[in-house]
Motif scaffolding. Structure first.
Motif, mmCIF file in Angstrom:
data_model
loop_
_atom_site.group_PDB
_atom_site.id
_atom_site.type_symbol
_atom_site.label_atom_id
_atom_site.label_comp_id
_atom_site.label_asym_id
_atom_site.label_seq_id
_atom_site.Cartn_x
_atom_site.Cartn_y
_atom_site.Cartn_z
ATOM 1 N N LEU A 75 18.547 -4.450 -39.129
ATOM 2 C CA LEU A 75 18.719 -4.083 -37.715
ATOM 3 C C LEU A 75 19.690 -5.040 -37.058
ATOM 4 O O LEU A 75 19.595 -6.255 -37.253
ATOM 5 N N PHE A 76 20.590 -4.498 -36.271
ATOM 6 C CA PHE A 76 21.571 -5.332 -35.572
ATOM 7 C C PHE A 76 21.499 -5.030 -34.083
ATOM 8 O O PHE A 76 21.733 -3.897 -33.668
ATOM 9 N N SER A 77 21.200 -6.047 -33.296
ATOM 10 C CA SER A 77 21.203 -5.885 -31.841
ATOM 11 C C SER A 77 22.192 -6.879 -31.258
ATOM 12 O O SER A 77 22.536 -7.871 -31.905
ATOM 13 N N GLY A 78 22.640 -6.599 -30.060
ATOM 14 C CA GLY A 78 23.474 -7.575 -29.376
ATOM 15 C C GLY A 78 24.895 -7.680 -29.880
ATOM 16 O O GLY A 78 25.590 -8.652 -29.582
ATOM 17 N N PHE A 79 25.376 -6.691 -30.619
ATOM 18 C CA PHE A 79 26.797 -6.670 -30.994
ATOM 19 C C PHE A 79 27.511 -5.765 -30.009
ATOM 20 O O PHE A 79 27.039 -4.682 -29.704
ATOM 21 N N ASP A 80 28.669 -6.201 -29.517
ATOM 22 C CA ASP A 80 29.353 -5.479 -28.443
ATOM 23 C C ASP A 80 30.634 -4.790 -28.902
ATOM 24 O O ASP A 80 31.371 -5.325 -29.725
ATOM 25 N N VAL A 81 30.904 -3.651 -28.271
ATOM 26 C CA VAL A 81 32.265 -3.112 -28.302
ATOM 27 C C VAL A 81 33.007 -3.849 -27.190
ATOM 28 O O VAL A 81 32.552 -3.862 -26.042
ATOM 29 N N LYS A 82 34.093 -4.507 -27.522
ATOM 30 C CA LYS A 82 34.855 -5.252 -26.507
ATOM 31 C C LYS A 82 35.931 -4.339 -25.936
ATOM 32 O O LYS A 82 36.760 -3.811 -26.661
ATOM 33 N N LEU A 83 35.893 -4.158 -24.616
ATOM 34 C CA LEU A 83 36.807 -3.203 -23.988
ATOM 35 C C LEU A 83 38.191 -3.781 -23.698
ATOM 36 O O LEU A 83 39.184 -3.079 -23.752
ATOM 37 N N ASP A 84 38.244 -5.064 -23.362
ATOM 38 C CA ASP A 84 39.545 -5.685 -23.028
ATOM 39 C C ASP A 84 40.271 -4.903 -21.950
ATOM 40 O O ASP A 84 41.478 -4.675 -22.064
ATOM 41 N N GLY A 85 39.546 -4.472 -20.928
ATOM 42 C CA GLY A 85 40.198 -3.805 -19.816
ATOM 43 C C GLY A 85 40.476 -2.334 -20.037
ATOM 44 O O GLY A 85 40.928 -1.645 -19.128
ATOM 45 N N TRP A 99 12.871 -1.109 -28.696
ATOM 46 C CA TRP A 99 13.646 -1.034 -29.932
ATOM 47 C C TRP A 99 13.993 -2.400 -30.497
ATOM 48 O O TRP A 99 13.942 -2.611 -31.704
ATOM 49 N N ILE A 100 14.364 -3.328 -29.650
ATOM 50 C CA ILE A 100 14.827 -4.630 -30.162
ATOM 51 C C ILE A 100 13.629 -5.490 -30.554
ATOM 52 O O ILE A 100 12.773 -5.784 -29.713
ATOM 53 N N PRO A 101 13.563 -5.893 -31.816
ATOM 54 C CA PRO A 101 12.447 -6.782 -32.214
ATOM 55 C C PRO A 101 12.550 -8.103 -31.469
ATOM 56 O O PRO A 101 13.642 -8.563 -31.143
ATOM 57 N N GLU A 102 11.403 -8.717 -31.240
ATOM 58 C CA GLU A 102 11.430 -9.939 -30.435
ATOM 59 C C GLU A 102 11.955 -11.129 -31.205
ATOM 60 O O GLU A 102 12.492 -12.063 -30.626
ATOM 61 N N THR A 103 11.815 -11.088 -32.530
ATOM 62 C CA THR A 103 12.309 -12.221 -33.316
ATOM 63 C C THR A 103 13.393 -11.743 -34.262
ATOM 64 O O THR A 103 13.519 -10.557 -34.544
ATOM 65 N N THR A 104 14.172 -12.678 -34.726
ATOM 66 C CA THR A 104 15.185 -12.340 -35.725
ATOM 67 C C THR A 104 14.693 -12.829 -37.092
ATOM 68 O O THR A 104 13.668 -13.494 -37.203
ATOM 69 N N GLY A 105 15.471 -12.489 -38.121
ATOM 70 C CA GLY A 105 15.068 -12.900 -39.466
ATOM 71 C C GLY A 105 14.245 -11.812 -40.122
ATOM 72 O O GLY A 105 14.222 -10.672 -39.677
ATOM 73 N N SER A 106 13.560 -12.165 -41.178
ATOM 74 C CA SER A 106 12.924 -11.121 -41.976
ATOM 75 C C SER A 106 11.476 -10.848 -41.615
ATOM 76 O O SER A 106 10.963 -9.780 -41.902
ATOM 77 N N SER A 107 10.805 -11.765 -40.989
ATOM 78 C CA SER A 107 9.423 -11.422 -40.661
ATOM 79 C C SER A 107 9.325 -11.129 -39.180
ATOM 80 O O SER A 107 9.000 -12.001 -38.384
ATOM 81 N N PHE A 108 9.670 -9.928 -38.827
ATOM 82 C CA PHE A 108 9.643 -9.545 -37.421
ATOM 83 C C PHE A 108 8.704 -8.367 -37.255
ATOM 84 O O PHE A 108 8.485 -7.586 -38.199
ATOM 85 N N TYR A 121 15.897 -7.393 -42.463
ATOM 86 C CA TYR A 121 15.868 -8.409 -41.401
ATOM 87 C C TYR A 121 16.414 -7.823 -40.121
ATOM 88 O O TYR A 121 16.987 -6.727 -40.105
ATOM 89 N N HIS A 122 16.214 -8.575 -39.053
ATOM 90 C CA HIS A 122 16.830 -8.232 -37.765
ATOM 91 C C HIS A 122 17.801 -9.337 -37.409
ATOM 92 O O HIS A 122 17.453 -10.521 -37.454
ATOM 93 N N MET A 123 18.997 -8.957 -37.066
ATOM 94 C CA MET A 123 20.002 -9.952 -36.703
ATOM 95 C C MET A 123 20.454 -9.725 -35.269
ATOM 96 O O MET A 123 20.773 -8.601 -34.893
ATOM 97 N N ALA A 124 20.509 -10.777 -34.492
ATOM 98 C CA ALA A 124 20.998 -10.683 -33.114
ATOM 99 C C ALA A 124 22.459 -11.112 -33.086
ATOM 100 O O ALA A 124 22.822 -12.131 -33.656
ATOM 101 N N GLY A 125 23.275 -10.325 -32.423
ATOM 102 C CA GLY A 125 24.708 -10.566 -32.444
ATOM 103 C C GLY A 125 25.215 -11.594 -31.463
ATOM 104 O O GLY A 125 26.312 -12.085 -31.613
#
Lengths: 442, 592
Positions: A89-99, A62-71, A399-403
């Motif tokens: 596309l957004f990969s690598g964005f987290d829900v932060k649990l904080d415990g 699922w996750i494209p190997e490159t970021t930006g618009s030509s992926f 584009y694909h953006m990595a978080g």
């Protein structure tokens, strides 16, 4: 909402008498740029929706190997090639649990939608679709929730005890939107029914109870009463719409009444129900029955299954070992791929409706997301998100953006801003953020 | 309160006794008491009432439908879809005092109200419902309108309308008559207004000071009628009950017992018992239940409906008709079946349609409602059984023992070595859960119970073997060992938490909230009474309805005290309604 010219004229003629007024089809009301209705000066409204699928993805597919618009589109996203420019596309964005304890399939989904991690379903803020729906202009329905997998819940919460229920049957959805009470925008005759006026005044009389009742109940119950009275007022507004001719809509065609289909979690039935519902939803959006929707393709603890197999998608994510040749879970990947095919079906439904000088999809902002990334461990880091549409020119896609482990609330914040909400800061604890994603905002 | 000494005795009797003769009297009394109270059971006298907060409760679907049927007649259609209830503290009844009202619900209530009003005021039915004739059908008749509004308003709002409210609806009738040129059209919209009013859709509990207790409030007469009626008949107060409320007869000394006994004798009492068990047994999950058609071809929606009805019939038969012992629900060896159910239980059922009394344990060791399809199929997967789900449900539903959620990062796929081992039965597959430290804590509580039910597959059909291996159903429940499901049935019968859990749930169901901290003694009292009555559920419901605590409402100050107590380290969690918006979660009650 401004009521100019046409409506003002017609209101003058109503005054309780049943009046038949001939209306021309208003194709010529669009101005040259195709972005506004010339006579009323109103823009084509931007529609917002969420599309949720359960049990995440297979990262390497699922996750494209490159970021930006030509992926390059990875295998599971290949079917979405026609929509490449309309997808972010957004990969690598987290829900932060904080415990906060991670309740499997719940905390991730609701954390993304409220910006606040919760250990159960008791959300601490309304989900962002509710916040957006409060800002959109008055429509017949505040929002519409549907589920194609036979589950009556949604992940749209007004508050902890007030989830919005989902429609599970395409036929019921059709009856609700296009049945009794639907005003065809292309009707050449408009005859306001005086019964709506009486009905409306009955509901506004109900509001008179509000003041007295608020004094009688405790603080928490006041909030629930408030919700009740808000719903009554919305019903009133819906009736008020019935008293005015509907805004004409170019290219609107009344959808066909869907057949009665089996409602369950079997994959092919789910795909079929999903297609039917997407079609109805697209027509409903086109003629502005609502501007906000929430589609739950499969439950977050995905109940999808194949006939004759004893395990559901969710059970497989936990029990299936990795296939030695593939390096990932084969059956799970099958369901993940199907989910992306369904996503394409959904985009097809919206893109199939011409609107202005483009399509309905161009005037939509759809937030597609899952409840986790790796379902086996219920990981809430890197939850996959896709934003589709153009929001009438308000967002940029393609584009694909990595978080890089940024809080996923950045996406929620940016989406709200794109929809016109005056919000600078959103989320709490580790997900509190004021950094909108500038690549997304046009 | 336990009587442990003559000094306690003196406190109990509340009288001051002269020391010398007092001591003698006390000794005689103490001997007398101890002679008949050898089992040292808790006192069967109700402790001082404590009450909880006044609530705002939604009508459940069954209550809405029953109310409309009782006010307008059972043949009047209710064309609405109801959103799923909110389950809280194990019951949807408790959720009714927390749930919000979605715009979807209001839409549906409005549609239902219009549908009812259309039928009531249609030309051929209106004479049944409008007991006066207007002077002219096309003009407003204020006296006839008033009769209609007052009569139906009182029944719908469950109390008489104020003059202001009456005026408001009269204005509606007048406005409607003028706009539509039809008096009955005006009446229709007044009725729609009343049926979408919060006074109808919500049970708003109103209080008054308690004349006998300065520190407490109590529900006012009409709120008492409402609570009694929805508890004992699952429907709106009838005319006689409203009259009793009006006359002040719902005070304890005056006529409460008479009304309670009258309500219990009505057919609605069975509806109330059914409503309770449908809630407790989580039957609303059947709406979302799917079974794989290839693996379980016998399953369909009719089977699902019959399965629920089977369990409810057994419950009604044992608890109401036979006035039986609640615990025997778990050891029942006969049941009611239809032919369709007979196909699933693989039992011959006479070709006649309808329900037939038959043996439950025809094949296998089926005993009790926990061996019904309504339990076994509900707590299982679409394509296979689930000892963990069934064990968890047994603990949760019948024993009030809550099993916490699984840890998020659980890895259930097996390492390669064990993947090649043969694991034909569920017991083999669950072995890892019971040895892995992060998993075993909860699975040791759930799995042994569920594994006893493994002779019944994901639909509930009996089987001796799974994938060629004989199924081992032995296990233990909190110290009691058993060999099979019938042994588990006996263990449930004997378990001290079984009746206790029912009492707690029944009380919560009746009042619509969790018990508060100070109600612990009251719960002990109810449990003692239940035990003494031979575990009879109608008696329990009667005890609750007649108890002083049932109508008591705590003052705000006392609610805050409860909250303070709850903050101390060893206290049990307080009532969920107090201070809900704290940032940290109060821990759930652990299994005792």
């Amino acid at each position: 909402m401004n009521n100019i010219s046409r409506r003002g004229f017609l209101r003058g003629t109503l005054q309780g008498a049943a009046v038949g007024v001939g209306l021309p089809l208003l194709n010529g009301l669009l101005n040259d740029s195709g972005k506004a209705y010339a006579a009323t000066g109103q823009r084509i409204p931007v529609r917002f929706g969420t599309w949720v699928w359960g049990c995440g993805f297979i990262p390497e597919l699922w996750i494209p190997e490159t970021t930006g618009s030509s992926f390059l589109l990875p295998p599971h996203l290949v079917p979405l090639e026609p929509y490449r420019d309309r997808l972010a596309l957004f990969s690598g964005f987290d829900v932060k649990l904080d415990g906060v304890p991670n309740k499997p399939h719940i905390t991730g989904c609701l954390g993304l939608r409220t910006g606040i991690p919760v250990p159960d379903s008791k959300v601490k803020a309304p989900t962002l679709d509710v916040l957006i729906s409060e800002q959109t202009s008055d429509t017949r329905f505040r929002s519409i929730e549907v589920c194609s997998a036979g589950i009556q819940r949604s992940y749209s919460y007004r508050d902890a005890s007030s989830p919005n229920p989902s429609e599970t049957s395409a036929l019921a959805l059709y009856s609700r939107i296009f049945g009794e009470g639907f005003q065809d925008p292309n009707a050449t005759q408009f005859k306001p029914d005086p019964r709506y006026m009486v009905h409306k005044s009955v509901l506004s009389a109900t509001q008179e109870e509000r003041h007295l009742l608020m004094r009688e109940v405790g603080a928490e119950d006041r909030q629930r009463l408030d919700e009740y009275f808000t719903s009554i007022r919305e019903l009133e507004q819906k009736l008020a719409l019935q008293l005015e001719p509907p805004a004409a809509v170019e290219n609107f065609r009344m959808p066909q009444k869907p057949p009665e289909t089996p409602v369950n979690s079997e994959m092919e039935n789910v795909m079929e129900n999903h297609r039917l519902m997407a079609g109805l939803l697209a027509r409903a959006l086109q003629c502005n029955q609502t501007h906000v929707f929430n589609m739950l393709f499969s439950d977050t603890a995905s109940n999808l299954r194949r006939p004759g197999h004893s395990s559901t998608h969710h059970t497989l994510t936990h029990e299936e070992p990795d296939d030695p040749q593939l390096g990932h879970q084969r059956e799970v990947a099958w369901f993940a791929e199907k989910s992306m095919l369904a996503w394409k079906d959904f985009l097809d439904a919206l893109a199939g409706i011409p609107e202005g000088d483009g399509t309905l999809l161009d005037n939509c902002l759809i937030l597609a997301h899952s409840d986790c990334s790796i379902a086996k461990s219920h990981a809430v880091e890197g939850i996959p998100v896709m934003i589709a549409g153009n929001a009438g020119g308000k967002i940029r896609t393609g584009y694909h953006m990595a978080g890089n482990s940024d809080p996923i609330s950045r996406i929620g914040l940016t989406v709200q801003q794109a929809m016109g909400l005056q919000v600078e800061r959103w989320g709490t604890f580790g997900m509190e953020t004021n950094r909108s994603i500038s690549e997304l905002l046009a | 309160m336990k009587i442990n000494s003559p000094a306690d005795m003196a406190k109990f009797s509340g009288k001051r006794i002269h020391p010398a003769c007092g001591a003698l009297c006390l000794v005689i009394l103490a001997i007398g008491i101890s002679a008949c109270g050898e089992r040292n059971q808790p006192q069967l006298r109700e402790p001082e009432p404590v009450g909880g907060p006044a609530l705002l409760r939604r009508l459940s679907e069954s209550q809405y439908r029953a109310s409309v049927a009782d006010i307008f007649g059972p043949d009047i259609p209710v064309l609405a879809r109801f959103e799923p209830g909110l389950r809280s503290e194990g019951l949807i009844a408790v959720g009714t005092s927390e749930a919000g009202i979605s715009p979807f619900s209001i839409e549906q209530y409005d549609a239902a109200a219009q549908g009812v009003a259309d039928v009531i005021l249609s030309e051929n039915r209106r004479s049944d419902f409008v007991l006066c004739k207007p002077e002219s059908q096309s003009s407003y008749d204020s006296s006839c309108a008033r009769i209609f509004v007052e009569d139906y308003g009182k029944q719908l709002f469950r109390r008489p309308l104020s003059e202001q409210q009456i005026q408001r609806y009269l204005n509606t009738v007048q406005h409607g008559t003028t706009q539509l040129g039809d008096f009955y059209g005006g009446l229709k919209y007044a009725l729609v207004g009343m049926m979408t009013s919060p006074q109808f859709l919500l049970r708003i509990e109103r209080t008054e000071p308690d004349p006998e207790r300065l520190d407490l409030q109590r529900l006012d007469a009409y709120s008492r009628a409402e609570r009694l009626s929805y508890f004992l008949t699952d429907s709106t107060p009838d005319a006689e009950l409203l009259l009793a409320a009006e006359k002040g007869e719902l005070d304890h000394n005056k006529g409460l017992a008479q009304q309670v006994d009258r309500l219990i004798a009505l057919p609605g009492f069975e509806a109330a018992v059914r409503a309770f068990f449908r809630d407790m047994l989580e039957f609303e999950l059947f709406n979302d239940l799917a079974k794989d058609a290839e693996i379980y071809p016998a399953f369909n929606s009719s089977v699902a409906a019959d399965a629920q009805e089977q369990t409810l019939r057994d419950i009604v038969h044992l608890l109401i008709e036979q006035q039986g012992d609640y615990r025997e629900l778990f050891t029942l060896n006969d049941t009611y079946m239809t032919r369709m159910l007979g196909a699933v239980y693989r039992q011959p059922v006479s070709p006649r349609s309808g329900w037939v009394k038959t043996e439950l344990s025809y094949e296998g060791d089926r005993l009790g409602i926990q061996s019904h399809i309504s339990f076994l199929a509900l707590h299982a997967h679409p394509g296979r059984s689930s000892p963990s789900l069934r064990g968890k449900a047994t603990r949760n539903i019948f024993l009030c023992q809550l099993v916490p959620d699984p840890p998020a990062d659980v890895d259930l796929s097996l390492p390669q070595e064990t993947a090649t081992l043969k694991m034909p039965t569920a017991r083999d597959r669950l072995a890892a859960h019971n040895t892995e430290p992060a998993c075993s804590g909860c699975h040791k509580v759930m799995d042994p119970v569920g594994l006893a039910m493994e002779n019944y597959d994901g639909l509930g059909i009996f089987r001796r073997y799974e994938q060629g291996a004989l199924i081992d159903t032995s296990g233990f429940l909190d110290g009691t060992a058993y060999e099979d499901a019938s042994g588990l049935a006996q263990a449930l019968y004997d378990h001290p938490e079984t009746p206790r859990c029912l009492v707690e749930k029944m009380y919560r169901f009746a009042i619509g909230r969790d018990t508060v901290w100070h109600e612990r003694d009251y719960m002990d009292f109810l449990i003692a009474k239940f035990t003494a009555s031979g575990y009879r559920v109608p008696d329990l419901m009667r005890s609750i309805a007649l108890s002083e605590n049932f109508f008591a409402i705590a003052r705000q100050a006392e609610l805050l005290d409860s909250q303070n107590v709850a903050q101390s380290p060893h206290a049990e969690p307080a009532d969920e309604h107090i201070g809900k918006q704290t940032a940290s979660e109060i821990e759930r009650r652990k299994p005792s």
